[in-house]
Design a protein around this motif. Structure first.
Motif, mmCIF file in Angstrom:
data_model
loop_
_atom_site.group_PDB
_atom_site.id
_atom_site.type_symbol
_atom_site.label_atom_id
_atom_site.label_comp_id
_atom_site.label_asym_id
_atom_site.label_seq_id
_atom_site.Cartn_x
_atom_site.Cartn_y
_atom_site.Cartn_z
ATOM 1 N N ALA A 201 73.966 38.268 -38.494
ATOM 2 C CA ALA A 201 75.337 38.182 -38.268
ATOM 3 C C ALA A 201 75.721 39.656 -38.481
ATOM 4 N N THR A 204 78.834 41.085 -40.525
ATOM 5 C CA THR A 204 80.108 40.666 -40.184
ATOM 6 C C THR A 204 80.759 39.333 -41.084
ATOM 7 N N LEU A 205 79.840 38.378 -41.518
ATOM 8 C CA LEU A 205 80.343 37.343 -41.965
ATOM 9 C C LEU A 205 80.141 37.424 -43.530
ATOM 10 N N LYS A 444 83.838 33.730 -37.389
ATOM 11 C CA LYS A 444 84.196 35.081 -37.901
ATOM 12 C C LYS A 444 85.611 34.768 -38.293
ATOM 13 N N LEU A 447 85.828 32.630 -41.561
ATOM 14 C CA LEU A 447 85.222 33.219 -42.771
ATOM 15 C C LEU A 447 85.909 34.643 -43.448
#
Lengths: 461, 461
Positions: A201, A204-205, A444, A447
């Motif tokens: 990821a 980005t999370l 996205k 979260l």
């Protein structure tokens, strides 16, 4: 979310107090964290912190969440798609001081490390245990960063990528919560596979702060070989047949004649400058001998000639050192130039077609661009050398890169086998995954509703 | 979301018109789809459809989404945690008529199947290709269902579970959108790993309609063996050492003396009723011989005795048939009774402790409960036999099941190695994954905001 300009008005006092000398806004530190080894322009963060613990990472993230400041995680800065560039300024969380191997279980063949431990450091610490960690992307990357980009490399054909080898994670979420995913059992059907979601990821999370990794026994016997071929097609067909019969080769790397020339020039070797495979076999002494014999027959059937063995550790090390240094070897072909590396991956049956069509595209581009790759997975790199001061060369490199992705996608391949999407491949992700990208966006947004974590990477929202 | 009672007021005309005789509200059909092989009470859906295509699944889901009706996917009904029971009535989507193998690539060792293809059907269709699909949970489950529950079984120690072997999916989302995840390249770093997210989500995030699977070459040589041990500890230690030295055993199953007695009674075999390992080796003839010799030494070091080989295909088939029929063999120990199967999995170093502590708990419970399992992964089953008409026995079975999970979790294990969470293990999921479960909930809410897909499974919202 605040823009970079607004970030600069942030009152950093709280973080400065928390982190002391481990908080920095010096120009040198900011510049260091805003510069990729690739062709992306510099994008420095406004400030950098060096946490020592997961809790400190959570503190830093919470500070940014409350102020709407962008947060970018940073490992060793060796990723290739601008994955860590601070597009919107903000805070860079440099995990390199989280460098503790927390636990090694020789009985369970696993370990837990802080995110900043590098793969070479881990293997050094494992040396006396009889175990090793195989994933090897070339650079001495941090294991947190490798998990974040779903890294792989030369050994993946035998041992898998970070997807298969990260058993569990500790993650700081965009709102500062700390979670643990996965676990130490070798398999589990308990709930959604969050480990798999955070691996790849690209931060980005959530920010990966600890990784539980699968380890392997050091093979009883290892042998490496260099095998020369008359034609590229012969070399690639040998690879395809090796994979199709299920030979458990540990490494099988293709290098084209230009790549061999670059290596000879840089590493002072004297290889024949022809299509070449670098191989490695792991197993019992009898098993390795059997594998080598089988491969020898396949090579002979495909016009493979000279088969040079490197069974001594130092000869093998020299071989793989030469392989790992191709980036610098290629830059030395045209001093002062830069390189972009593509990393498409296709089903193995299409590998020959894909490489041949790629070669035609390289010829048409007029660029210097050696080919090297982890062909056992169907994955290969084109290293396009270009003069950064030539707008024309830069444009041709960009166009060639796009063309290579097009070729691979038309053959049911992927735009990136191992470097990730980062800043540069967002359009390709859309082409490759279509409507599924909207599901990625939904995750996205769920979260990271304010979008503070590594903004503008992987997805445009 | 509507309750079951309200669902019954639904006007199903649109679906009935769309699906014709492939839509049913007959009592027999509803009952068939609401009954698990386990101790859960019957929970029939209000209606059942049998789609033939992904688009038909999307049509059915969209119908339910517009009306707030629960949707439950159904494969072969062989899952063990009530994973497909229609807790809130609504529509059951039975995928069994989506039974086409869409594509087999012998060159790439992969295939794409509709979700209703069963594993035996696939292997039958692959028979002449030289390839096979290894994941084998015992039951002849559908591949869509196996993906949904992240199934594994006897071969996982060598070939991995559905997590490793599902390369890509077609999924119908709760709002009727159709997406494709993953792909045919052997590795990819392109975006979030949605394949991994839907595999094991038990149909709560989307309905899997097609699966791209990794295949393997049929091994050149296969041999199976039965090895008897004096003590359970000896047998388990032999397994632990086998895994620790990295012997690539294809199957290694532990059966306790009670399990052997049940098998002898049911399958008319004459095994010694002692702690026993069933093994299988795959490889080249020389490789298999080498593996067997190495294992023989490990067994001897741990009090292993008689080592009976089954190299003929029919002998091997008989061996694994006997192993796969343990559920029925165990029920035959006490005719008229039911069974609950636990499936904890622990790090291999804790396996011996975990099984011994489990044995003490079984003794204290006073229940008949053989142990059998895929011990190479640290995964084993306790099959608790109980009289469904005895509230006391039912309560003791329930309590024993909870106790076994407690023992495994205390040893860094998982509450479910392969059956999934379903209805019965939601509390254990919380114990095992803590704060991470809220992240699972956030994902569920993001993708299925009205909660129509397989409600009340895996997570309580």
């Amino acid at each position: 979310m605040a823009t970079a300009a607004e970030d600069r008005a942030v009152d950093w006092t709280t973080l400065r107090t928390c982190f002391g000398e481990r908080f920095s806004q010096s120009q040198a530190v900011r510049d260091h964290h805003g510069r990729a080894e690739t062709f992306y322009p510099a994008m420095p963060p406004d400030a950098v912190v060096y946490p020592l613990t997961t809790e400190e990472v959570a503190t830093a993230v919470l500070f940014c969440k409350d102020r709407g400041i962008a947060v970018t995680p940073y490992g060793t800065g060796t990723s290739l798609e601008g994955n860590f560039l601070a597009v919107r300024g903000g805070l860079c969380i440099d995990l390199s001081r989280m460098d503790q191997v927390l636990r090694v279980s020789t009985d369970d063949l696993d370990c837990t490390v802080q995110a900043g431990v590098t793969r070479k450091q881990l293997n050094m610490e494992l040396r006396d245990t009889g175990l090793f960690f195989p994933v090897d992307p070339g650079a001495d990357a941090s294991l947190g960063g490798m998990a974040s980009t779903r890294a792989s490399g030369t050994n993946a054909v035998r041992y898998g990528t970070m997807r298969q080898n990260a058993l569990g994670l500790t993650v700081v979420l965009p709102d500062g919560r700390i979670i643990r995913t996965g676990g130490r059992a070798r398999k589990s059907a308990a709930g959604y596979d969050l480990t798999g979601l955070f691996v790849g990821a690209e931060g980005t999370l959530g920010i990966i702060t600890e990784v539980t990794l699968r380890l392997y026994g050091q093979p009883e016997a290892v042998s490496a070989a260099v095998c020369e071929f008359e034609t590229l097609r012969g070399a690639v067909n040998a690879v395809i047949q090796t994979i199709q019969i299920g030979l458990p080769v540990a490494r099988i790397e293709l290098l084209d004649p230009l790549q061999m020339r670059a290596i000879n020039g840089y590493s002072h070797t004297a290889y024949r400058e022809c299509p070449t495979l670098f191989l490695e076999f792991h197993g019992t002494p009898a098993g390795v001998a059997e594998q080598a014999e089988t491969f020898g027959q396949i090579a002979a059937d495909n016009g493979g000639g000279q088969f040079n063995w490197a069974t001594r550790t130092e000869d093998r090390t020299a071989l793989w050192e030469a392989r790992h240094k191709v980036h610098y070897a290629n830059l030395a072909l045209r001093p002062g130039c830069q390189a972009i590396a593509t990393d498409v991956c296709v089903p193995i049956s299409r590998l020959c077609d894909c490489i041949e069509e790629t070669q035609r595209a390289i010829e048409e581009s007029g660029l210097t661009a050696p080919i090297v790759g982890h062909v056992g997975d169907g994955n290969f790199h084109v290293l396009m050398i270009f003069d950064p001061n030539s707008a024309d060369e830069r444009a041709r490199a960009k166009a060639l890169s796009e063309r290579i992705v097009e070729i691979a996608l038309a053959m049911e391949g992927t735009c990136t086998g191992e470097h990730g999407i980062g800043l540069g491949k967002k359009a390709h992700l859309l082409t490759e995954h279509g409507a599924a990208v909207e599901v990625m966006r939904q995750i996205k947004r769920a979260l990271d509703p304010s979008g503070i974590l590594n903004p503008d990477k992987v997805l445009d929202l």
